[in-house]
Design a protein around this motif. Structure first.
Motif, mmCIF file in Angstrom:
data_model
loop_
_atom_site.group_PDB
_atom_site.id
_atom_site.type_symbol
_atom_site.label_atom_id
_atom_site.label_comp_id
_atom_site.label_asym_id
_atom_site.label_seq_id
_atom_site.Cartn_x
_atom_site.Cartn_y
_atom_site.Cartn_z
ATOM 1 N N PHE A 94 -8.848 -2.270 -9.952
ATOM 2 C CA PHE A 94 -7.465 -1.980 -10.300
ATOM 3 C C PHE A 94 -7.250 -2.682 -11.745
ATOM 4 O O PHE A 94 -7.941 -3.608 -11.710
ATOM 5 C CB PHE A 94 -6.453 -2.236 -9.160
ATOM 6 C CG PHE A 94 -5.187 -1.677 -9.782
ATOM 7 C CD1 PHE A 94 -4.879 -0.527 -9.992
ATOM 8 C CD2 PHE A 94 -4.085 -2.701 -9.727
ATOM 9 C CE1 PHE A 94 -3.663 -0.228 -10.388
ATOM 10 C CE2 PHE A 94 -2.733 -2.491 -10.155
ATOM 11 C CZ PHE A 94 -2.362 -1.185 -10.344
ATOM 12 N N ALA A 135 -4.085 5.521 -10.527
ATOM 13 C CA ALA A 135 -4.286 4.240 -9.865
ATOM 14 C C ALA A 135 -3.234 3.331 -9.504
ATOM 15 O O ALA A 135 -3.335 2.781 -8.464
ATOM 16 C CB ALA A 135 -5.519 3.582 -10.724
ATOM 17 N N ARG A 139 -2.307 2.734 -5.656
ATOM 18 C CA ARG A 139 -2.673 1.294 -5.152
ATOM 19 C C ARG A 139 -1.084 0.778 -4.663
ATOM 20 O O ARG A 139 -1.120 0.016 -3.770
ATOM 21 C CB ARG A 139 -2.965 0.412 -6.730
ATOM 22 C CG ARG A 139 -3.310 -1.002 -6.063
ATOM 23 C CD ARG A 139 -4.518 -1.231 -5.516
ATOM 24 N NE ARG A 139 -4.976 -2.490 -5.466
ATOM 25 C CZ ARG A 139 -6.261 -3.057 -5.615
ATOM 26 N NH1 ARG A 139 -7.157 -1.998 -5.624
ATOM 27 N NH2 ARG A 139 -6.449 -4.251 -5.517
#
Length: 767
Positions: A94, A135, A139
């Motif tokens: 990440f 992402a 996340r």
């Protein structure tokens, strides 16, 4: 005993209030009350949440469920299935979007404090393709899913992608309703009815909806719940202004990663040891990838697949703009190739903005404005601004500042690729010709304001070009400052692209601006490019003009030997058949100034006498004024005070009605020095004060320093030592700023004992 009755008994046995249980389970107090009184049925998710909050075995609640009436569609919903958690796996690596995560966390905390009030909370994560929107959303959703006991719904809306058209809201609603337990046969066919059923099913639930890759607000709006306990997280390449304005959405915009974060992403992907072994190469790799997470991950994968390959070698493959997008493609995943990712946004454009996207990318500089875009596109500034706004809304352009836009470096490479394949060479050349002409016209207009009477560079503007217009010197200077970086980029690009006129005419037009604002390094670089380009120009004046420009730039940069070489080369060309009276006058004046700086005043006079005759012959009053002023200074230096006074008064008489404050200020500086040398101290003070006013108005800091110094000498001669010391202190500060070597001489004058010994009435201290 019903589920609700058992819940109340267990709650009371443990001394927990209804409000306390609501806070612990993230269910509203009103919903729990309806469950306890039998007006709502319990769910397995509710039983599990209450068991955790009360610290008891979930089995104590007994059977859960039962038919729940659907007041909207008249259907029945079966016993709820397991709580849906539809999130895809969280990304393994990440990009550390700490600020964005903190903003989402803060918004969620504020929303939880007001559960039960208003409508759903809608947040939009927007940004260009490859910047990491999905992402971040996935996340973050994994991090907070325990705050939503009734589940997490996820859908890729395919607003931009390889799968074809964006998903229809009705299709997404169908999958959401099934996940929430609606009987497949009871789902209504109309989108509006499905949307109403979704709102019904979510009315008393705490659900997070993640709507990824949305195309437009109209695609999202039917999917919005009405319940205040739900949160909707939307990702999109567009700014979703409609959701913000109409639905109260909160926007979180992602930019490319900061340099340090981008390097950290490389370290976590490739390994700290490999990145730390080549820190400079890692920094360059980040820049070549435009700090874009997707590009960095693809580049890292390429390097990881070849452990023995140095990062510097990877950079070699990326340095060529033509190769960069090819290199940044995952071999086994077409959707991860940056060119493909960018194409999803481009294909959604209508023909006019698509053409604008391609042609705007031809700009060699960094910033785009309505005016520069209008020149490239051959349209009006108003239409150009609309196109810029449209491209920014879909994140094909970045907003640098109000009315200023820029390309991400990789998007610009992609757009230029498209221009080469979709726009003819003639159209591309015409766009660049208009851009070069717009800058040339603007620089020329500014130069003629700064040096009234100077020779114009640009002729009539090209069709479709609306040149800048300035109402004052201040406006002209501000325009040059605002566009300086792009002007230099255009000069460099014109030289590389084989366009000599733009490469030498633009630096020449900027001469007065460079001089006034002391942009010495930029002046030198531009002049060197001009000389190189002028050698290939068909215009016989080009090389002579450019040599004078370079020699003058070197003079003001303190490179006197080089300056003399280039200025004498220019004079040799003028004498050898390349006659150019204006350039010869300029060369003689610049070379004379160099002589004066070196104390070679007699040589300066020899250079300037022919220059005055030339200036009068060609009829340029400005050239005549400048030459008279320089002759006056040279005469002052050799002690011909009466001749100096005559020349300087003649120069000032030619300035009547002129806006040439810079040259007038210099003439008054020298005349004030003459008056002081002749003991006419009041006249000296008057001339020098007026000179200082003009230099301040023109922004000429170098001349301000010299004038303050001379004014200090005049006050010292008047035995006003304190005033003299204050003026010398100001002069010293200005000279330190401009790099004037005379600053060191002021140090001795500023010693307390020296002020009283300063040159008195009638003394001559020549500058």
């Amino acid at each position: 005993m019903t589920f609700g009755e058992r819940l109340r008994r267990l709650r009371e046995e443990h001394g927990v209030s209804l409000a306390g249980l609501a806070r612990a389970t993230n269910y509203s107090k009103s919903y729990l009350s309806r469950v306890e009184t039998g007006r709502r049925h319990g769910t397995p998710a509710l039983a599990a949440a209450c068991a955790r909050a009360l610290g008891v075995d979930v089995a104590l609640f007994g059977p859960v469920g039962g038919p729940t009436p659907d007041s909207t569609a008249g259907n029945t919903v079966a016993t709820p299935p397991p709580v849906p958690v539809q999130l895809p796996p969280a990304p393994g690596v990440f990009a550390g979007r700490g600020a964005a995560v903190a903003e989402l966390d803060s918004a969620l905390s504020a929303a939880r404090a007001r559960w039960g009030e208003g409508g759903p909370r809608v947040w939009v994560i927007d940004g260009m393709g490859g910047v990491g929107k999905t992402a971040l959303a996935v996340r973050w959703a994994h991090r907070v899913r325990d705050r939503f006991p009734d589940g997490v719904l996820f859908s890729d809306l395919a607003g931009h992608g390889s799968s074809g058209a964006p998903r229809e809201p009705g299709e997404v609603l169908d999958s959401f309703l099934r996940a929430l337990g609606a009987d497949a046969g009871a789902i209504p066919p109309q989108v509006a009815d499905r949307s109403a059923l979704l709102r019904t099913l979510l009315a008393e639930r705490r659900v997070l909806l993640v709507l990824d890759n949305a195309a437009a607000p109209a695609q999202v709006r039917p999917l919005l719940p009405g319940a205040p306990g739900c949160v909707v997280l939307v990702t999109s390449r567009t700014r979703m202004a409609g959701l913000v304005v109409r639905d109260g959405a909160r926007r979180v915009t992602l930019a490319p990663l900061p340099q340090g974060r981008a390097v950290e992403l490389l370290r976590r992907t490739l390994g700290a040891e490999r990145v730390d072994a080549e820190p400079a190469a890692a920094e360059e790799l980040v820049r070549l990838c435009g700090r874009l997470p997707l590009a960095l991950l693809v580049a890292a994968e390429r390097a990881a697949g070849r452990p023995g390959l140095a990062l510097a070698r990877v950079n070699e493959e990326l340095r060529s703009g033509r190769n960069r997008l090819r290199v940044l493609a995952a071999a086994d995943d077409g959707d991860s190739a940056l060119r493909v990712v960018f194409s999803w946004s481009y294909r959604a454009l209508a023909p006019e903005p698509a053409r604008a996207f391609r042609l705007l990318a031809l700009h060699p500089g960094a910033a785009l404005t309505g005016a520069t875009a209008a020149a490239l596109l051959g349209t009006t500034a108003g239409n150009a601004r609309e196109l810029l706004d449209l491209l920014a809304d879909v994140h094909l352009l970045e907003v640098e500042a109000p009315e200023r836009f820029r390309f991400h470096s990789l998007l610009q490479v992609y757009a230029r690729e498209l221009a080469e394949t979709q726009d003819s060479p003639r159209d591309r050349a015409a766009a660049l010709d208009r851009l070069f002409d717009w800058y040339r016209q603007g620089a020329d207009a500014a130069g003629r304001l700064l040096e009234p009477g100077g020779r114009p560079v640009a002729g009539a503007s090209l069709p479709g070009v609306r040149p800048p217009v300035f109402a004052s010197v201040e406006e002209a200077v501000a325009w040059c400052e605002a566009h300086l970086a792009d002007l230099l980029s255009v000069i460099r690009y014109a030289a590389l692209a084989g366009r000599p006129p733009a490469a030498w005419q633009l630096p020449f037009a900027l001469w007065s601006f460079f001089h006034l604002r002391h942009h010495r390094a930029q002046w030198l670089n531009a002049a060197r490019i001009a000389v190189a380009a002028a050698a290939d120009s068909a215009d016989p004046r080009a090389l002579t003009v450019s040599l004078v420009l370079l020699g003058t730039a070197q003079l003001h940069a303190g490179r006197q030997t080089e300056a003399e070489i280039h200025l004498r080369r220019a004079l040799e060309r003028c004498a050898g058949g390349a006659a150019d009276p204006e350039s010869e006058c300029a060369a003689r004046n610049s070379l004379a100034e160099l002589m004066l700086r070196q104390g070679r005043s007699a040589e300066a006079l020899e250079l300037l006498d022919p220059a005055l005759a030339l200036g009068r012959a060609i009829g340029y009053r400005w050239v005549e004024r400048v030459t008279l002023t320089n002759l006056g200074e040279a005469s002052l230096r050799v002690g011909r005070l009466a001749e100096a006074e005559r020349l300087l008064l003649e120069a000032l008489s030619l300035r009547a009605g002129s806006a040439d404050g810079r040259t007038e200020g210099l003439a008054l500086l020298h005349l004030g020095t003459v008056h002081r040398a002749l003991g006419r101290l009041p006249q000296a003070v008057g001339c020098l004060r007026r000179s200082l006013e003009l230099h301040r108005a023109a922004g000429n800091r170098w001349a301000q320093g010299r004038t303050l110094e001379q004014l200090g000498h005049a006050f010292a001669a008047l035995e006003r030592g304190a005033d003299a010391a204050a003026l010398w202190q100001q002069a010293r500060e200005v000279m330190a700023e401009t790099g004037d070597p005379r600053r060191t001489g002021l140090d001795a004058l500023l010693r307390p004992a020296a002020v009283g010994r300063a040159p008195g009435r009638g003394a001559t201290r020549r500058g």
